[in-house]
Design an enzyme around this catalytic site. Structure first.
Site, short mmCIF file in Angstrom:
data_model
loop_
_atom_site.label_atom_id
_atom_site.label_comp_id
_atom_site.label_asym_id
_atom_site.label_seq_id
_atom_site.Cartn_x
_atom_site.Cartn_y
_atom_site.Cartn_z
N PRO A 117 35.62 39.61 43.16
CA PRO A 117 36.75 40.04 44.00
C PRO A 117 37.89 39.03 44.00
O PRO A 117 39.06 39.40 43.80
CB PRO A 117 36.11 40.18 45.39
N TYR A 118 37.56 37.77 44.23
CA TYR A 118 38.58 36.73 44.27
C TYR A 118 39.28 36.60 42.92
O TYR A 118 40.51 36.57 42.83
CB TYR A 118 37.94 35.40 44.66
#
Length: 278
Positions: free
Chosen positions: A145-146
């Protein structure tokens, strides 16, 4: 007046950058999300707190209502997009809600405040500094996600740089490696927080590697580069007449490692990464 708006200035890179730029004579507007965080900036010379939540349109508009009369006569207006969070976990297990949260802050929030300030930046031939990450250049397991959000920041920065060139504006990306800031403590270091959002099935499937991942995060935090390296790169991006388009920031060997990895076949890199989870 040379004005700079720094988002995510409550702590870490944003706070260090706003302090550094204020000390160099910029009128620094430190974007914070709470009155508690505002108090620190009340007594800093050449700095002012700016209540700003980049994920909320009403907050951005309120901030612009305050800034608009102050920026209309500024000689230079610059923006440092630093606000960010880090969501971690296996792609299979991170909820869509958490994916949205990741992108709301790191991507859509960046675009929202950039769009609001661009008329002033364009009119004064100002600069935009987007704080990305080496995770926007290469992806690690459980950082999907990051990393995805930072890959988006890289693409947005490239588009902006090419679109704004005609107006004499520069767009610079700062890509920190591990930096000693609260973001990792808040979002990654506690195993319980990471596992809380995962189903029991997913926990059991990935438990061994997640435990190794957490150990790796703690090791990285202990060996992170000082925040001054990142704030120094932001300062260069604004002060140098001809700054680079990208600054990789971290320990001395990081640039070489990133360049070396980019030339290796994906299968080789995958094998090297896999060794960390044995």
């Amino acid at each position: 007046m040379k004005a700079v708006i720094v988002t995510g200035a409550s702590s870490g890179i944003g706070k260090a950058a706003a302090l550094r730029l204020a000390s160099r004579g910029y009128e620094a507007w430190a974007g914070v999300r709470s009155a508690k965080d505002s108090a620190f900036w009340e007594s800093v010379p050449h700095a002012s707190p700016l209540l700003l939540d980049v994920t909320q349109e009403t907050s951005v508009q309120s901030a612009m209502d305050r800034l608009r009369p102050l920026l209309k006569d500024a000689q230079e207006v610059h923006l440092v997009n630093n606000a960010g969070i880090a969501v971690a976990g296996p792609v299979e297990g991170v909820s869509i809600q958490r994916w949205r949260e990741q992108f709301e802050v790191n991507v859509f929030g960046l675009v929202r405040i950039t769009q609001a300030l661009l008329p002033f930046i364009r009119a004064t031939r100002g600069r935009i500094v987007n704080v990305s990450s080496v995770s926007g250049l290469a992806t690690s397991p459980y950082m999907g996600p990051y990393s995805a959000s930072k890959f988006a920041v890289e693409a947005i920065s490239d588009a902006l740089r090419r679109e704004l060139r005609q107006f004499g504006c520069k767009v610079i990306v700062v890509e920190p490696g591990p930096i000693a800031t609260p973001i990792w403590e808040k979002n990654l270091e506690r195993k319980e927080k990471l596992l809380a959002d995962l189903s029991e099935e997913i926990k059991n499937i990935y438990r061994h590697e997640l435990e190794l991942f957490q150990k790796g995060v703690k090791h990285t935090a202990r060996n992170a580069a000082p925040v001054e390296r990142a704030s120094g790169a932001i300062e260069k991006a604004l002060l140098l007449r001809n700054p680079r388009t990208r600054y990789v920031v971290g320990r001395k060997t990081l640039n070489a490692e990133m360049a070396f990895a980019s030339f290796l076949p994906d299968s080789w890199v995958d094998s090297l990464v896999a060794r960390q989870f044995r």
